[in-house]
Design a protein around this motif. Structure first.
Motif, PDB file in Angstrom:
ATOM      1  N   THR A 188      -0.476  11.713  -0.497  1.00  0.00           N
ATOM      2  CA  THR A 188      -1.880  11.300  -1.568  1.00  0.00           C
ATOM      3  C   THR A 188      -2.110  11.329  -0.159  1.00  0.00           C
ATOM      4  O   THR A 188      -2.240  11.192   1.331  1.00  0.00           O
ATOM      5  CB  THR A 188      -1.945  10.504  -1.629  1.00  0.00           C
ATOM      6  OG1 THR A 188      -1.580   8.860  -1.319  1.00  0.00           O
ATOM      7  CG2 THR A 188      -0.712  10.733  -3.477  1.00  0.00           C
ATOM      8  N   SER A 189      -3.837  11.878  -0.179  1.00  0.00           N
ATOM      9  CA  SER A 189      -4.886  11.537   0.585  1.00  0.00           C
ATOM     10  C   SER A 189      -5.092   9.861   1.509  1.00  0.00           C
ATOM     11  O   SER A 189      -5.330   9.819   2.828  1.00  0.00           O
ATOM     12  CB  SER A 189      -5.897  11.799  -0.107  1.00  0.00           C
ATOM     13  OG  SER A 189      -7.159  11.358  -0.762  1.00  0.00           O
ATOM     14  N   GLU A 190      -4.938   9.071   0.727  1.00  0.00           N
ATOM     15  CA  GLU A 190      -4.802   8.003   1.301  1.00  0.00           C
ATOM     16  C   GLU A 190      -3.764   7.623   1.375  1.00  0.00           C
ATOM     17  O   GLU A 190      -3.797   6.781   2.563  1.00  0.00           O
ATOM     18  CB  GLU A 190      -4.989   6.903  -0.615  1.00  0.00           C
ATOM     19  CG  GLU A 190      -5.658   6.827  -1.570  1.00  0.00           C
ATOM     20  CD  GLU A 190      -5.500   8.362  -2.411  1.00  0.00           C
ATOM     21  OE1 GLU A 190      -7.362   8.274  -3.441  1.00  0.00           O
ATOM     22  OE2 GLU A 190      -5.206   9.100  -2.213  1.00  0.00           O
ATOM     23  N   ARG A 191      -2.981   7.661   1.156  1.00  0.00           N
ATOM     24  CA  ARG A 191      -1.769   7.227   2.115  1.00  0.00           C
ATOM     25  C   ARG A 191      -1.402   7.847   3.744  1.00  0.00           C
ATOM     26  O   ARG A 191      -1.576   7.424   4.735  1.00  0.00           O
ATOM     27  CB  ARG A 191      -0.262   8.022   1.815  1.00  0.00           C
ATOM     28  CG  ARG A 191       1.151   8.050   2.212  1.00  0.00           C
ATOM     29  CD  ARG A 191       1.058   6.408   2.516  1.00  0.00           C
ATOM     30  NE  ARG A 191       2.467   6.230   2.832  1.00  0.00           N
ATOM     31  CZ  ARG A 191       3.529   5.891   2.726  1.00  0.00           C
ATOM     32  NH1 ARG A 191       4.152   6.056   1.926  1.00  0.00           N
ATOM     33  NH2 ARG A 191       4.873   5.998   3.302  1.00  0.00           N
TER      34      ARG A 191
ATOM     35  N   PHE B 161       2.235   1.872  -3.696  1.00  0.00           N
ATOM     36  CA  PHE B 161       1.511   2.515  -4.487  1.00  0.00           C
ATOM     37  C   PHE B 161       1.011   3.778  -3.779  1.00  0.00           C
ATOM     38  O   PHE B 161       0.579   4.704  -4.939  1.00  0.00           O
ATOM     39  CB  PHE B 161       0.265   1.516  -4.486  1.00  0.00           C
ATOM     40  CG  PHE B 161      -0.610   1.486  -6.041  1.00  0.00           C
ATOM     41  CD1 PHE B 161      -1.119   1.084  -7.192  1.00  0.00           C
ATOM     42  CD2 PHE B 161      -2.026   2.583  -5.275  1.00  0.00           C
ATOM     43  CE1 PHE B 161      -2.220   0.995  -7.917  1.00  0.00           C
ATOM     44  CE2 PHE B 161      -2.823   2.529  -6.530  1.00  0.00           C
ATOM     45  CZ  PHE B 161      -2.739   2.176  -7.928  1.00  0.00           C
ATOM     46  N   TRP B 162       0.334   3.762  -2.910  1.00  0.00           N
ATOM     47  CA  TRP B 162       0.176   5.446  -2.903  1.00  0.00           C
ATOM     48  C   TRP B 162       1.337   6.019  -1.163  1.00  0.00           C
ATOM     49  O   TRP B 162       1.637   6.136  -0.486  1.00  0.00           O
ATOM     50  CB  TRP B 162      -1.270   5.332  -1.340  1.00  0.00           C
ATOM     51  CG  TRP B 162      -2.100   4.708  -2.305  1.00  0.00           C
ATOM     52  CD1 TRP B 162      -2.797   3.908  -2.185  1.00  0.00           C
ATOM     53  CD2 TRP B 162      -3.370   4.987  -3.266  1.00  0.00           C
ATOM     54  NE1 TRP B 162      -3.629   3.428  -2.391  1.00  0.00           N
ATOM     55  CE2 TRP B 162      -4.170   4.576  -3.946  1.00  0.00           C
ATOM     56  CE3 TRP B 162      -3.167   6.495  -4.376  1.00  0.00           C
ATOM     57  CZ2 TRP B 162      -5.134   4.513  -4.159  1.00  0.00           C
ATOM     58  CZ3 TRP B 162      -4.387   6.841  -5.088  1.00  0.00           C
ATOM     59  CH2 TRP B 162      -5.079   6.039  -5.560  1.00  0.00           C
ATOM     60  N   PRO B 163       2.088   7.258  -2.959  1.00  0.00           N
ATOM     61  CA  PRO B 163       2.820   8.023  -2.147  1.00  0.00           C
ATOM     62  C   PRO B 163       2.703   8.701  -0.624  1.00  0.00           C
ATOM     63  O   PRO B 163       1.734   8.853  -0.880  1.00  0.00           O
ATOM     64  CB  PRO B 163       4.112   8.508  -2.965  1.00  0.00           C
ATOM     65  CG  PRO B 163       2.733   9.089  -4.218  1.00  0.00           C
ATOM     66  CD  PRO B 163       2.007   7.557  -4.074  1.00  0.00           C
TER      67      PRO B 163
ATOM     68  N   ALA C 190      -4.436  -0.246  -4.973  1.00  0.00           N
ATOM     69  CA  ALA C 190      -3.437  -1.209  -4.749  1.00  0.00           C
ATOM     70  C   ALA C 190      -3.075  -2.615  -5.010  1.00  0.00           C
ATOM     71  O   ALA C 190      -1.987  -3.029  -4.552  1.00  0.00           O
ATOM     72  CB  ALA C 190      -2.981  -0.494  -3.371  1.00  0.00           C
TER      73      ALA C 190
ATOM     74  N   LYS D 230      -9.424   2.110  -2.252  1.00  0.00           N
ATOM     75  CA  LYS D 230      -8.427   2.329  -2.147  1.00  0.00           C
ATOM     76  C   LYS D 230      -7.041   1.362  -2.325  1.00  0.00           C
ATOM     77  O   LYS D 230      -5.940   1.366  -2.850  1.00  0.00           O
ATOM     78  CB  LYS D 230      -7.737   3.451  -1.381  1.00  0.00           C
ATOM     79  CG  LYS D 230      -8.176   4.811  -1.782  1.00  0.00           C
ATOM     80  CD  LYS D 230      -8.749   4.774  -3.413  1.00  0.00           C
ATOM     81  CE  LYS D 230      -9.546   6.306  -2.762  1.00  0.00           C
ATOM     82  NZ  LYS D 230      -9.390   7.004  -4.248  1.00  0.00           N
TER      83      LYS D 230
ATOM     84  N   PHE E 254       0.681  -1.216   0.158  1.00  0.00           N
ATOM     85  CA  PHE E 254       0.300  -0.016  -0.095  1.00  0.00           C
ATOM     86  C   PHE E 254       0.759   1.305   0.125  1.00  0.00           C
ATOM     87  O   PHE E 254       0.556   2.182  -0.848  1.00  0.00           O
ATOM     88  CB  PHE E 254      -0.630  -0.115   1.129  1.00  0.00           C
ATOM     89  CG  PHE E 254      -1.943   0.922   1.449  1.00  0.00           C
ATOM     90  CD1 PHE E 254      -2.899   0.384   0.966  1.00  0.00           C
ATOM     91  CD2 PHE E 254      -1.966   2.991   1.434  1.00  0.00           C
ATOM     92  CE1 PHE E 254      -4.174   1.703   0.265  1.00  0.00           C
ATOM     93  CE2 PHE E 254      -2.608   3.378   1.856  1.00  0.00           C
ATOM     94  CZ  PHE E 254      -4.334   3.284   1.357  1.00  0.00           C
ATOM     95  N   ARG E 255       2.105   1.330   0.710  1.00  0.00           N
ATOM     96  CA  ARG E 255       2.835   2.702   0.866  1.00  0.00           C
ATOM     97  C   ARG E 255       3.070   2.816  -0.281  1.00  0.00           C
ATOM     98  O   ARG E 255       3.514   3.793  -1.141  1.00  0.00           O
ATOM     99  CB  ARG E 255       4.042   2.357   2.112  1.00  0.00           C
ATOM    100  CG  ARG E 255       3.036   2.720   3.643  1.00  0.00           C
ATOM    101  CD  ARG E 255       4.112   2.469   4.053  1.00  0.00           C
ATOM    102  NE  ARG E 255       3.837   2.817   5.478  1.00  0.00           N
ATOM    103  CZ  ARG E 255       3.985   2.301   6.698  1.00  0.00           C
ATOM    104  NH1 ARG E 255       5.228   1.343   6.653  1.00  0.00           N
ATOM    105  NH2 ARG E 255       3.687   3.056   8.147  1.00  0.00           N
TER     106      ARG E 255
END
Length: 337
Positions: A151-154, A146-148, A256, A252, A143-144
């Motif tokens: 980003t709000s996802e991270r 894929f979402w740097p 990923a 999300k 996950f980390r």
């Protein structure tokens, strides 16, 4: 709603209109009917004592009772009627509605002086399940990657993963929750209990290996382009809706390449990590907000027992006596947070 007694007809009319009906086109509910009892229960101290989250979900089911069974009289209500109302459902859906009927039934017994119609209704058998699955280290890394950071996802991931908070609590957190002593403090929506997690202060010795997770969280917070009251916001800078947050986060994770994992699974991961690091039940409960031994045991089930046994000399993770876990740590910086 008008400031009137819950059995006042004007209150009942307003309730009917607010819940999707039109008071002027519907016959007024008979006195003593379930249609008149439901709004009285919703205005009662018994219902008000429930958490916001519980009230929200139960209000929908109570409205279902009012619509489908409102013409019946409370004095005629029996166990067979509750069982018939629940017969349309099975498994968890039936059991969730049974919880509502049981709470409603106890209130009816007290207010209308009838025998509780739900007290003898049995729960549906459901397959045993561990529920939300904890995330593995590989999934956390995936996950980390894929979402740097930025980003709000991270950011959402790091807040939930480090705190181990329920998503309904995590999405309400912000800098205002950090006190002068460096504790991240909040009251849980579900239970009302207070939680305090070390944030801008040294981590307790047993949790020193979690410093990297805290650094990831701080990096994600520092990367925000705009600062708001809550840390987790939408692309428009507004606080994200808690109702849709779980589905949003699961989507999300799937993006990923991580399937079948939820935000609540991260809460389990943090609980297990605390146990594997040597935290005892009091320390785990203080961090995650779990208030009983049984809750902690359920969340750390499946932990890496080899890690526990090969760690430093610490107290046993789970004591054999059922004790209440305090949710508010001492303010001396000791390691029971």
């Amino acid at each position: 709603m008008p400031d009137l007694p819950p059995d006042d007809q004007r209150f009942l009319d307003a309730y009917t209109a607010a819940s999707g009906g039109e008071a002027q086109s519907n016959p007024r509910p008979r006195q003593g009917s379930l249609a008149s009892a439901v709004p009285r229960y919703l205005a009662s101290d018994s219902f008000a004592a429930l958490s916001n989250e519980t009230r929200s979900s139960r209000r929908r089911m109570l409205d279902e009772i009012r619509r489908n069974h409102g013409t019946g009289l409370v004095r005629d209500l029996r166990t067979k009627h509750v069982e018939a109302a629940l017969s349309k459902f099975s498994g968890h859906a039936r059991n969730n509605r049974l919880k509502v009927w049981r709470a409603f039934g106890k209130w009816l017994e007290d207010v209308y002086k009838i025998e509780d119609p739900a007290q003898n209704v049995k729960k549906s058998p459901v397959p045993k399940s561990d529920g939300h699955v904890p995330w593995s280290k590989k999934e956390v890394k995936k996950f980390r990657e894929f979402w740097p950071i930025g980003t709000s996802e991270r950011l959402a991931f790091e807040v939930i993963f480090f705190t181990g908070a329920r998503i309904s609590d995590a999405f309400r957190l912000g800098q205002g929750n950090v006190d002068q002593e460096g504790w991240l403090v909040f009251n849980q929506q579900k239970t009302g209990g207070e939680v305090a997690i070390p944030f801008s202060r040294p981590l307790p010795d047993f949790a020193s290996g979690m410093q990297s997770d805290l650094q990831y969280l701080r990096a994600a917070l520092d990367a925000r382009s705009d600062k708001h009251i809550t840390w987790i916001t939408t692309a428009f800078g507004t606080s994200r809706s808690v109702k849709a947050a779980g589905q949003w986060f699961a989507a999300k994770a799937r993006a990923a390449g991580i399937h079948g994992r939820t935000a609540h699974g991260l809460r389990k991961s943090r609980s297990q990590a605390l146990a594997e690091a040597g935290g005892n039940s009091v320390q785990i409960g203080a961090w995650t907000g779990h208030e009983s031994l049984s809750e902690i045991e359920r969340y750390i089930r499946g932990l890496n027992k080899r890690k526990v046994l090969s760690g430093t000399e610490t107290e046993q993770k789970v004591p054999t006596s059922a004790t209440k876990v305090p949710t508010q740590p001492k303010k001396t910086g000791e390691s029971n947070a």
